[in-house]
Structures are given as structure tokens and as C-alpha cells.
Design an enzyme around this catalytic site. Structure first.
Site, PDB file in Angstrom:
ATOM      1  N   TYR A  92      -4.530 -69.790   2.755  1.00 48.60           N
ATOM      2  CA  TYR A  92      -3.508 -69.987   3.788  1.00 48.60           C
ATOM      3  C   TYR A  92      -2.283 -70.678   3.197  1.00 48.60           C
ATOM      4  CZ  TYR A  92      -1.822 -71.066   8.546  1.00 48.60           C
ATOM      5  OH  TYR A  92      -1.093 -71.148   9.728  1.00 48.60           O
ATOM      6  N   SER A 187     -11.300 -69.717   1.296  1.00 42.95           N
ATOM      7  CA  SER A 187     -10.588 -70.210   2.474  1.00 42.95           C
ATOM      8  C   SER A 187     -10.080 -69.020   3.302  1.00 42.95           C
ATOM      9  CB  SER A 187      -9.465 -71.152   2.045  1.00 42.95           C
ATOM     10  OG  SER A 187      -8.953 -71.864   3.148  1.00 42.95           O
ATOM     11  N   GLN A 188      -8.771 -68.926   3.555  1.00 44.42           N
ATOM     12  CA  GLN A 188      -8.263 -67.756   4.265  1.00 44.42           C
ATOM     13  C   GLN A 188      -8.682 -66.481   3.543  1.00 44.42           C
ATOM     14  OE1 GLN A 188      -4.019 -66.801   6.015  1.00 44.42           O
ATOM     15  NE2 GLN A 188      -4.012 -66.349   3.829  1.00 44.42           N
ATOM     16  N   ASP A 273     -16.432 -80.483   3.859  1.00 43.46           N
ATOM     17  CA  ASP A 273     -15.220 -79.703   4.119  1.00 43.46           C
ATOM     18  C   ASP A 273     -14.825 -79.817   5.588  1.00 43.46           C
ATOM     19  OD1 ASP A 273     -13.189 -77.841   4.305  1.00 43.46           O
ATOM     20  OD2 ASP A 273     -14.320 -76.215   3.373  1.00 43.46           O
ATOM     21  N   HIS A 310     -13.070 -79.121   0.626  1.00 41.77           N
ATOM     22  CA  HIS A 310     -12.663 -77.719   0.727  1.00 41.77           C
ATOM     23  C   HIS A 310     -12.608 -77.022  -0.634  1.00 41.77           C
ATOM     24  CE1 HIS A 310     -11.175 -74.313   2.882  1.00 41.77           C
ATOM     25  NE2 HIS A 310      -9.986 -74.319   2.301  1.00 41.77           N
TER      26      HIS A 310
END
Length: 341
Positions: A92, A187-188, A273, A310
């Protein structure tokens, strides 16, 4: 960040009833079919990356609405044989950056397509080069809230469609074995890879770490960290929009895509996370392949990092991905050779 989510023994069994709309499949079949009305490759030209051992091309392919989407296509120099390909999606706020930035997959002997993210690239890394030409009158200005009041207008409808088309693009590029294409991301990017695994039935493998877009309804309840926090902030001002927002999010929740996927899958999660909370990741992992009625026959594994946020396993996770994928790629190559003989 200390551990804040469920303990691991509960996460390993966590399989919530994440709601999905009745027309989920019809919505995505129509969306992807419409995108296929345009030829997938719009432009392919050599890019100079300053490297001797990796060749690179600047690719433009047709994504959602036939919009031009930029990507870097890289492969080990001097190898003409068709290679397995890794299609990678970025996190992201990132864009595709510069052509020499991501070298793991071509250095490991794979063809590699790195997709730019429309309308992103201004928060991290070296930027992006793909605008999002579609207005989003219903929603906020962050990518995750653009068009969020209507599924048809939602930003992630466009981005997920781009991600599917990236697989179709790489399969048409020179030097790629179209039968061995992998979706990968963190992630994204992990959420996009999961969506692709649910929408592309013949994907050969999935690499997915700390995926965004999983069990979104829970995520916006237990974390204020961006990007989920951007949805929270939007609803904090637009208090009457909650029902519409939750309905839109149900069309892009990666748990629904995970249920429909059946490619061999390698997940990763950090238990500290708060960006993509571990319970949301396990919700997708524990239901991966469930819609096919033969979940026991779907290969999946998850690497758990109890003390990581994360970033998950970081370079250790990449090493484990390489070992896992290399074993399956080499096995597929041996099987194909045996079939030909």
C-alpha cells in the site's frame, strides 16, 4: 507492539463466517470478462537497468477499463528457455519504483513481472507511474476509501482486476512458461495475490505474507493502523455510511477469494502485526481452498513469526519462500519432462 490478537492456539483454529454477497461470483466474473475485451499487451520496450546479469523490459498492459498499467518485466540475462514466472504485487502506497530495485526472483532463475499500482506510489519507495483515471465520487481520498460506498466504483475492484490482467500479461510475454505462473506479494500485495489465486483457476502457486484485505470487518474493529485506520477515520466522520461501506468491502474481502483458491500456497504472518492483524490472516489461511469441497487436498503452509510486526520474517521469509517455491518448480519441471518422454 506487544501481541494484542488471539493466542496462537486459537488462531490456528480461527475460521470465522466472513460474509460474502450472494452475487460475489457473478460480480467478479462480469468484471474480469469486461476487462478481457481489450488486447492485454499495449507496449513492450527494453529498459536499461544498469545490470549485466538481468534483462528488463518496460511493459504496459491493459487493466480494468482497458486502462494502461505499467510493469517491469525482468529475467536472467542470456537464458532463452521459457521460465516459470513470478507476478509480484507491491504494498500500500508503493509503486513499481525503478527497474533494478527487486532482483530476488530473476536472480533465482525466474521471469518476474512487477505490477505498478494505479493511483499509488507517493508514500514509499521510488514512486509509481500509473494514474487512476476513474473518478471516485462516493468515498474518501485515500486509496482504500475511494469509491467505498458502491462496489462498482470501489478502487479495489479496479486494482484486483489489474492484478488478474497482470497474470494474463506475463503469460503472453516472450520467455515465459504460461503453465508455471506464481502470484506473490506482501501486505496489499499479498491481498492482491490472494484475490488472483481465487480468480485465476490455473495459477501454479501463491506466495502471500501479511496480506491486506482479509476479514476486513474484523480488522476495522481491532486496529486503527493505516490503511484500515483510514476506513475507521472515514466512518468516524460519515457515521451514516457504515452499512454501505461494509457491503462494498464484502466484495473484495480476500477470505472469499481464499475459499475459492486451490493453488499450492505459502503464507507468512507476524503475531505482533497491528497493520494486518494475525487473526485476519489466519481467517484466510484456515479457509483457503474450502469452497472446492476438497480442502484437505489443497497444499498450504504458513510461517509464523511470534516476535515480528508487519515485516514478518523479512529476509528469512523470502528465503523460506525461495526454498518452498524452488522445490515445487523443479518438481513441476521434472514431471513435464517425464510426460514429454
Amino acid at each position: 507492539m506487544a501481541q494484542f490478537d488471539l493466542p496462537l492456539e486459537q488462531l490456528e483454529r480461527y475460521s470465522p463466517a466472513v460474509p460474502e454477497p450472494a452475487d460475489f461470483d457473478a460480480f467478479w466474473q462480469r468484471t474480469v470478462k469486461d476487462a478481457r475485451n481489450s488486447p492485454v499487451i499495449l507496449e513492450l520496450r527494453e529498459a536499461h537497468n544498469g545490470l549485466r546479469l538481468v534483462d528488463c523490459w518496460d511493459v504496459t498492459f491493459a487493466g480494468f477499463g482497458a486502462d494502461p498499467i505499467r510493469a517491469w518485466y525482468s529475467r536472467p540475462a542470456g537464458i532463452e528457455a521459457p521460465l516459470p514466472a513470478v507476478v509480484e504485487y507491491v504494498g500500500y502506497g508503493r509503486g513499481r519504483g525503478l527497474p533494478h530495485e527487486r532482483l530476488t526472483w530473476p536472480a533465482a532463475g525466474y521471469a518476474h513481472l512487477l505490477m505498478d499500482c494505479r493511483g499509488q506510489g507517493d508514500q514509499y519507495g521510488a514512486g509509481g507511474q500509473t494514474p487512476d483515471p476513474h473518478p471516485s465520487p462516493h468515498g474518501g481520498h485515500w486509496p482504500i476509501t475511494r469509491g467505498i460506498l458502491e462496489p462498482e466504483d470501489y478502487y479495489y475492484r479496479r486494482l484486483i482486476t489489474d492484478a488478474v490482467r497482470a497474470v494474463e500479461a506475463v503469460r503472453s510475454l516472450p520467455g515465459v512458461d504460461p503453465a508455471r505462473v506464481v502470484a506473490a506479494g506482501n501486505s496489499q500485495g499479498g491481498g492482491l495475490a490472494l484475490a488472483v489465486a481465487g480468480l485465476v483457476p490455473d495459477l501454479s502457486a501463491l506466495l502471500c505474507t501479511a496480506p491486506l484485505l482479509c476479514h476486513i470487518q474484523r480488522a476495522i474493529q481491532i486496529t486503527d493502523a493505516a490503511p484500515y485506520g483510514e476506513i475507521v477515520n472515514y466512518l468516524a466522520v460519515r457515521r451514516d455510511a457504515e452499512d454501505a461501506v461494509r457491503r462494498t468491502l464484502s466484495y473484495v474481502d480476500a477470505v472469499a477469494f481464499a475459499r475459492r483458491a486451490h493453488a499450492p500456497a505459502h503464507f507468512g504472518v507476524g503475531l505482533r502485526d497491528n497493520v494486518c492483524p494475525p487473526s485476519t490472516v489466519f481467517a484466510a489461511y484456515n479457509q483457503y481452498g474450502a469452497a472446492g469441497g476438497n480442502q484437505a487436498g489443497v497444499e498450504r503452509t504458513i510461517e509464523v513469526y511470534p516476535f515480528n510486526h508487519h515485516e514478518g520474517g523479512d529476509a528469512v521469509q523470502v528465503r523460506r519462500q525461495l526454498e518452498w517455491l524452488n522445490a515445487r518448480t523443479h518438481a513441476a519441471r521434472r514431471q513435464a519432462g517425464a510426460a514429454r518422454s
